[in-house]
Design a protein around this motif. Structure first.
Motif, PDB file in Angstrom:
ATOM      1  N   ILE A 263      -6.913  -7.271   0.734  1.00 48.64           N
ATOM      2  CA  ILE A 263      -6.141  -6.030   0.811  1.00 48.64           C
ATOM      3  C   ILE A 263      -6.072  -5.373  -0.561  1.00 48.64           C
ATOM      4  O   ILE A 263      -6.314  -4.165  -0.714  1.00 48.64           O
ATOM      5  CB  ILE A 263      -4.725  -6.305   1.355  1.00 48.64           C
ATOM      6  N   ILE A 264      -5.768  -6.183  -1.585  1.00 52.16           N
ATOM      7  CA  ILE A 264      -5.680  -5.654  -2.947  1.00 52.16           C
ATOM      8  C   ILE A 264      -7.042  -5.126  -3.403  1.00 52.16           C
ATOM      9  O   ILE A 264      -7.148  -4.029  -3.974  1.00 52.16           O
ATOM     10  CB  ILE A 264      -5.168  -6.742  -3.903  1.00 52.16           C
ATOM     11  N   ALA A 265      -8.096  -5.899  -3.112  1.00 51.51           N
ATOM     12  CA  ALA A 265      -9.439  -5.492  -3.538  1.00 51.51           C
ATOM     13  C   ALA A 265      -9.858  -4.181  -2.881  1.00 51.51           C
ATOM     14  O   ALA A 265     -10.386  -3.271  -3.539  1.00 51.51           O
ATOM     15  CB  ALA A 265     -10.441  -6.598  -3.198  1.00 51.51           C
ATOM     16  N   ASN A 266      -9.621  -4.057  -1.575  1.00 52.16           N
ATOM     17  CA  ASN A 266     -10.004  -2.829  -0.878  1.00 52.16           C
ATOM     18  C   ASN A 266      -9.182  -1.634  -1.359  1.00 52.16           C
ATOM     19  O   ASN A 266      -9.702  -0.524  -1.511  1.00 52.16           O
ATOM     20  CB  ASN A 266      -9.845  -3.014   0.631  1.00 52.16           C
ATOM     21  N   ALA A 267      -7.889  -1.876  -1.605  1.00 56.10           N
ATOM     22  CA  ALA A 267      -7.035  -0.796  -2.097  1.00 56.10           C
ATOM     23  C   ALA A 267      -7.492  -0.334  -3.481  1.00 56.10           C
ATOM     24  O   ALA A 267      -7.505   0.870  -3.775  1.00 56.10           O
ATOM     25  CB  ALA A 267      -5.578  -1.249  -2.134  1.00 56.10           C
ATOM     26  N   GLU A 268      -7.882  -1.287  -4.343  1.00 50.81           N
ATOM     27  CA  GLU A 268      -8.364  -0.929  -5.674  1.00 50.81           C
ATOM     28  C   GLU A 268      -9.703  -0.187  -5.594  1.00 50.81           C
ATOM     29  O   GLU A 268      -9.966   0.722  -6.380  1.00 50.81           O
ATOM     30  CB  GLU A 268      -8.503  -2.187  -6.540  1.00 50.81           C
ATOM     31  N   THR A 269     -10.541  -0.575  -4.634  1.00 48.20           N
ATOM     32  CA  THR A 269     -11.810   0.125  -4.451  1.00 48.20           C
ATOM     33  C   THR A 269     -11.565   1.583  -4.067  1.00 48.20           C
ATOM     34  O   THR A 269     -12.224   2.502  -4.566  1.00 48.20           O
ATOM     35  CB  THR A 269     -12.648  -0.566  -3.360  1.00 48.20           C
ATOM     36  N   ILE A 270     -10.587   1.794  -3.193  1.00 44.34           N
ATOM     37  CA  ILE A 270     -10.242   3.157  -2.799  1.00 44.34           C
ATOM     38  C   ILE A 270      -9.623   3.918  -3.972  1.00 44.34           C
ATOM     39  O   ILE A 270      -9.991   5.063  -4.250  1.00 44.34           O
ATOM     40  CB  ILE A 270      -9.276   3.135  -1.600  1.00 44.34           C
ATOM     41  N   ARG A 271      -8.673   3.254  -4.656  1.00 41.95           N
ATOM     42  CA  ARG A 271      -7.959   3.925  -5.753  1.00 41.95           C
ATOM     43  C   ARG A 271      -8.901   4.372  -6.851  1.00 41.95           C
ATOM     44  O   ARG A 271      -8.751   5.463  -7.419  1.00 41.95           O
ATOM     45  CB  ARG A 271      -6.908   2.976  -6.329  1.00 41.95           C
ATOM     46  N   THR A 272      -9.892   3.538  -7.177  1.00 40.65           N
ATOM     47  CA  THR A 272     -10.811   3.863  -8.265  1.00 40.65           C
ATOM     48  C   THR A 272     -11.978   4.732  -7.815  1.00 40.65           C
ATOM     49  O   THR A 272     -12.880   5.027  -8.601  1.00 40.65           O
ATOM     50  CB  THR A 272     -11.359   2.567  -8.893  1.00 40.65           C
ATOM     51  N   ARG A 273     -11.961   5.117  -6.511  1.00 42.86           N
ATOM     52  CA  ARG A 273     -12.972   6.021  -5.942  1.00 42.86           C
ATOM     53  C   ARG A 273     -14.394   5.454  -6.036  1.00 42.86           C
ATOM     54  O   ARG A 273     -15.365   6.193  -6.159  1.00 42.86           O
ATOM     55  CB  ARG A 273     -12.910   7.383  -6.644  1.00 42.86           C
ATOM     56  N   LEU A 274     -14.507   4.122  -5.965  1.00 45.13           N
ATOM     57  CA  LEU A 274     -15.831   3.514  -5.986  1.00 45.13           C
ATOM     58  C   LEU A 274     -16.625   3.845  -4.729  1.00 45.13           C
ATOM     59  O   LEU A 274     -17.859   3.833  -4.731  1.00 45.13           O
ATOM     60  CB  LEU A 274     -15.711   1.986  -6.131  1.00 45.13           C
TER      61      LEU A 274
ATOM     62  N   ASP B 183      -0.191   2.278  -4.241  1.00 45.33           N
ATOM     63  CA  ASP B 183       1.013   1.680  -3.673  1.00 45.33           C
ATOM     64  C   ASP B 183       0.672   0.444  -2.841  1.00 45.33           C
ATOM     65  O   ASP B 183       1.393  -0.564  -2.867  1.00 45.33           O
ATOM     66  CB  ASP B 183       1.759   2.692  -2.804  1.00 45.33           C
ATOM     67  N   ILE B 184      -0.420   0.525  -2.076  1.00 48.22           N
ATOM     68  CA  ILE B 184      -0.837  -0.622  -1.256  1.00 48.22           C
ATOM     69  C   ILE B 184      -1.195  -1.806  -2.154  1.00 48.22           C
ATOM     70  O   ILE B 184      -0.799  -2.953  -1.895  1.00 48.22           O
ATOM     71  CB  ILE B 184      -2.035  -0.231  -0.366  1.00 48.22           C
ATOM     72  N   ALA B 185      -1.954  -1.545  -3.223  1.00 46.73           N
ATOM     73  CA  ALA B 185      -2.344  -2.617  -4.139  1.00 46.73           C
ATOM     74  C   ALA B 185      -1.118  -3.235  -4.803  1.00 46.73           C
ATOM     75  O   ALA B 185      -1.016  -4.468  -4.923  1.00 46.73           O
ATOM     76  CB  ALA B 185      -3.315  -2.083  -5.194  1.00 46.73           C
ATOM     77  N   ASP B 186      -0.172  -2.409  -5.245  1.00 49.79           N
ATOM     78  CA  ASP B 186       1.046  -2.926  -5.883  1.00 49.79           C
ATOM     79  C   ASP B 186       1.857  -3.763  -4.901  1.00 49.79           C
ATOM     80  O   ASP B 186       2.402  -4.816  -5.267  1.00 49.79           O
ATOM     81  CB  ASP B 186       1.897  -1.772  -6.417  1.00 49.79           C
ATOM     82  N   ALA B 187       1.949  -3.296  -3.651  1.00 45.78           N
ATOM     83  CA  ALA B 187       2.685  -4.059  -2.646  1.00 45.78           C
ATOM     84  C   ALA B 187       1.997  -5.399  -2.372  1.00 45.78           C
ATOM     85  O   ALA B 187       2.658  -6.429  -2.197  1.00 45.78           O
ATOM     86  CB  ALA B 187       2.793  -3.251  -1.345  1.00 45.78           C
ATOM     87  N   GLY B 188       0.657  -5.387  -2.363  1.00 44.93           N
ATOM     88  CA  GLY B 188      -0.079  -6.628  -2.168  1.00 44.93           C
ATOM     89  C   GLY B 188       0.171  -7.614  -3.296  1.00 44.93           C
ATOM     90  O   GLY B 188       0.347  -8.822  -3.055  1.00 44.93           O
TER      91      GLY B 188
END
Length: 468
Positions: free
Chosen positions: A262-273, A287-292
């Motif tokens: 969940i954290i990895a996917n959220a970070e991928t989205i956040r960083t626009r990879l 927010d999703i990554a922080d909650a994870g």
């Protein structure tokens, strides 16, 4: 080309190599730029105490074992991240240091997460990987990983996953393409032929590309229950752990992997990879990554809670130095303190307070105490770490300049899930409860003295080292 900060020393070698030397007290007695400059900017000098905690740890190990070693080191120079590859060899009573791939980031360093910083001290093997996760070089320290060390030495250029057995291989790997994205393999449990322990892979990106793979022994293991304890519970000798062992034995390992994803996917989205994205959606992903991460922290705290409360739990006693532990804890949390303008005052570099305790458990307690002091102390204040010895044994204290605790709060602060009315600060209310359990399991105690408006002083006591 600048000369070593020592009269008569040779200049920096060609090819960007940075050379330095230490003495028998682990003091830096000579150093090329830019290491010498970092020393001065960090408040040290040449000669003086090594300002990079990871380098200091490596130097101490090489001097103690008499064996050369290498690792990637991470530090901060005036708020900017610094990475380098360090190779340290014994030389006389001290060591010789060679640093390559020195890189100082152009953007201010983000806060270094406490768990990842601590993992550098707990890792029993560090493998340097390229961008495709292929082995470049390995530094293996655990005796039961000798077979892995030999295989890595002859198998450079192959994927690191070829040398271990990862749980749920079909879910994490593709034989056709090699390892998946590093975020999906970070914290994956794995086994090594010749070792009876379970390991976890922590993968840290390096400043100039590639990764550092840290092999960490599984922190939450099944703890033995003595026959006397089983007899008191009328349990048969081969009884399986009950529901109260569920988290550490089954649930925590099962939860880590999906939360990591969940954290990895959220970070991928956040960083626009994965492609362009509107700013509001990037904010949602953050927010999703922080909650994870918060959920992962809660799981780790609950797993630690289960471990310390389990029958038969006993830390591994060792000869440690409380002054050194204080300096290490402050070094790990220095970036977090700088962000709030808080000054960390530690024992003098030459101070030594020998004690008996488990190093990683003592460091765990100190990190919790110092984190709390930074989190709840006013900006621009001071947090002081003091050490000493008296009739009770040895002690280390963490003093802040916060609001302090009244008598009723001081009574409750060590209770399970106690937050003293705080909310939304990311805490679980378990840190001090676990810390006191650990202190008492090591033959010491953890107490607080405070008065409302006068700050709080948490003091960890441990048995003195009779061999010192």
């Amino acid at each position: 080309m600048s000369a070593l900060r020592e009269q008569g020393a040779a200049p920096t070698t060609p090819g960007g190599m940075i050379r330095a030397r230490t003495d028998g007290a682990d003091q830096l007695i000579a150093a090329d730029e830019p290491l010498a400059g970092l020393q001065v900017r960090s408040g040290s000098a040449v000669p003086g105490a090594i300002a990079m905690p990871a380098l200091l740890s490596l130097v101490r190990r090489v001097r103690r074992t008499g064996q050369p070693a290498s690792r990637t080191i991470l530090s901060v120079d005036e708020g900017y991240p610094v990475t380098a590859m360090a190779f340290v060899t014994p030389e006389g009573e001290g060591t010789a240091i060679e640093l390559s791939q020195w890189h100082r980031g152009e953007e201010a360093a983000a806060e270094l997460p406490v768990p990842e910083a601590l993992l550098h001290h707990l890792a029993e093997a560090e493998i340097l990987l390229d961008d495709a996760q292929r082995v470049i070089v390995a530094d293996v320290r655990a005796a039961d990983l000798a077979g892995l060390a030999a295989a890595l030495e002859t198998g450079r250029g192959r994927y690191w996953t070829d040398f271990v057995t990862i749980d749920r291989v079909s879910d994490l790997m593709t034989a056709r393409q090699g390892p998946l994205h590093w975020r999906l393999l970070d914290d994956a449990p794995f086994a090594v032929e010749g070792s009876t322990r379970t390991w976890r892979a922590r993968i840290l990106p390096r400043g100039q590309g590639g990764f550092s793979l840290l092999a960490i022994p599984e922190a939450i293991e099944e703890l033995p229950v003595s026959p006397a304890a089983r007899a008191q519970k009328d349990e048969p000798e081969d009884a399986q752990p009950g529901w109260n062992r569920l988290l550490g034995r089954d649930l925590a390992p099962a939860l880590r992997q999906p939360i990591t994803r969940i954290i990895a996917n959220a970070e991928t989205i956040r960083t626009r990879l994965a492609g362009p994205l509107a700013e509001e959606y990037a904010s949602y992903a953050r927010d999703i990554a922080d909650a994870g991460r918060h959920l992962m922290s809660l799981i780790e705290d609950l797993a630690d809670l289960e471990a310390v409360e389990a029958p038969g739990f006993a830390p591994a006693p060792d000869h440690i130095d409380l002054a050194d532990c204080a300096r290490r804890a402050a070094g790990i949390l220095s970036v977090r303190a700088q962000e709030r303008g808080i000054t960390l005052v530690t024992p003098h570099a030459n101070a030594r307070v020998p004690a008996i305790g488990e190093f990683r458990r003592v460091l765990q307690v100190l990190l919790n105490l110092v984190t709390n002091a930074i989190r709840y102390g006013p900006e621009g204040s001071t947090v002081t770490l003091e050490t000493g010895e008296d009739a009770r044994g040895t002690w280390i204290a963490v003093q802040d300049e916060g609001q302090g605790l009244d008598a009723e709060q001081a009574e409750r602060v060590f209770e399970k899930f106690e937050r003293l009315g705080r909310s939304g600060d990311g805490g679980t209310g378990l840190g001090l409860y676990i810390s006191r359990h650990l202190a008492r399991a090591m033959g010491g105690d953890l107490v607080v003295t405070s008065a409302a408006g006068e700050g709080a002083r948490f003091e960890l006591t441990l048995p003195a080292d009779p061999a010192a």
